[in-house]
Design an enzyme around this catalytic site. Structure first.
Site, PDB file in Angstrom:
ATOM      1  N   MET B  15       0.931  -1.249   0.048  1.00 31.59           N
ATOM      2  CA  MET B  15      -0.039  -0.051   0.056  1.00 31.59           C
ATOM      3  C   MET B  15       1.015   1.282   0.192  1.00 31.59           C
ATOM      4  O   MET B  15       1.993   1.107   0.500  1.00 31.59           O
ATOM      5  CB  MET B  15      -1.186   0.081   1.336  1.00 31.59           C
ATOM      6  CG  MET B  15      -1.979  -1.183   1.185  1.00 31.59           C
ATOM      7  SD  MET B  15      -3.300  -0.867   0.252  1.00 31.59           S
ATOM      8  CE  MET B  15      -4.306   0.150   1.505  1.00 31.59           C
ATOM      9  N   CYS B  16       0.208   2.388  -0.391  1.00 32.12           N
ATOM     10  CA  CYS B  16       0.821   3.548  -0.306  1.00 32.12           C
ATOM     11  C   CYS B  16       1.482   3.785   0.865  1.00 32.12           C
ATOM     12  O   CYS B  16       1.148   3.573   1.932  1.00 32.12           O
ATOM     13  CB  CYS B  16      -0.156   4.829  -0.564  1.00 32.12           C
ATOM     14  SG  CYS B  16       0.531   6.410  -0.228  1.00 32.12           S
ATOM     15  N   PRO B  17       2.901   4.355   0.829  1.00 38.28           N
ATOM     16  CA  PRO B  17       3.688   4.989  -0.214  1.00 38.28           C
ATOM     17  C   PRO B  17       4.857   3.732  -0.477  1.00 38.28           C
ATOM     18  O   PRO B  17       5.577   4.168  -1.364  1.00 38.28           O
ATOM     19  CB  PRO B  17       4.400   5.883   0.552  1.00 38.28           C
ATOM     20  CG  PRO B  17       4.868   5.491   1.839  1.00 38.28           C
ATOM     21  CD  PRO B  17       3.826   4.595   2.315  1.00 38.28           C
TER      22      PRO B  17
END
Lengths: 160, 79
Positions: B15-17
């Protein structure tokens, strides 16, 4: 590598888990985009870069502080729904369930992308924190002038 | 897409980042002209990878659905 004004500066005063998360994610994003990125940790924010061992300052108040405000990245509590420490575990579980990187992973990634970790000397003195209480990735113990110098050359400045 | 990737980055499940962070790290090690393929099932990457390219001046070649993830192609154009 980066041009002189292609910088980003984040002042991290909060030691809340959620806010430190935001700081590391944004700093990682800036560094990934090629910006020369600095995290300046001050006051409660220092808890994010402490080793987590109980510090042994000289003064009595400092000793009290070291026990009550032990710090370490795995001991940060969320700003809401803390429930005296239960919320921390709850958020960690929810984050790992959704595959979100943990705070230590994010901190490691920030370092890998060459984000600079700076600690505020004045806050360290007030709280009786010495350099050996901080993780070795913290290379600079600095004051406000260094932060201002960096921030004045930064396209992005944030206070968290 | 008819693009030959030189380096493939498996960011499935991240997931981000993290997809962006690993992309930046991989691109740093690559030579100019080489193509990186990022495999991601994070919907955020759909906007983030082109945005990163715009920010850094590298070239976004396009994307392609591949089952339950997406293959993104980025060409290194900036040293």
């Amino acid at each position: 590598m980066a041009e002189d004004n292609n910088k980003a500066t984040f002042v991290v005063i909060s030691g809340d888990m959620d806010k430190v998360f935001a700081a590391f994610i944004m700093a990682t994003g800036c560094a990934a985009a090629g910006m020369d990125t600095t995290l300046f940790f001050t006051f409660w924010g220092l808890n994010a870069i402490k080793t987590g061992k109980i510090a042994k300052p000289d003064s009595f108040l400092g000793k009290m502080m070291a026990v009550m405000n032990r710090g370490g990245i795995n001991r940060l509590n969320p700003s809401k729904f803390s429930f005296a420490g239960i919320g921390r575990g709850l958020f960690k579980k929810m984050m790992s369930d959704t595959n979100v990187a943990s705070l230590p992973e994010l901190r490691d990634m920030a370092r890998e992308l060459c984000v600079h970790f700076q600690a505020c000397k004045m806050s360290m003195d007030v709280m009786g924190i010495s350099q050996e209480d901080l993780i070795p990735e913290v290379t600079d113990i600095v004051g406000v002038a260094t932060m201002v110098n960096n921030a004045s050359k930064s396209k992005i400045q944030m206070f968290i | 897409m008819d693009v030959k990737a030189d380096v493939v980055q498996d960011s499935i499940g991240q997931m981000c980042p993290m997809p962006i962070a690993y992309m930046a790290r991989n691109m740093r090690k690559m030579e100019v002209g080489k193509v990186l393929e990022i495999q991601s099932d994070d919907d955020g990457a759909h906007a983030d990878i082109p945005a990163w390219c715009e920010q850094t001046g590298n070239q976004f070649l396009g994307e392609e659905q591949a089952g339950d993830y997406v293959r993104y192609f980025v060409k290194k154009t900036v040293a």
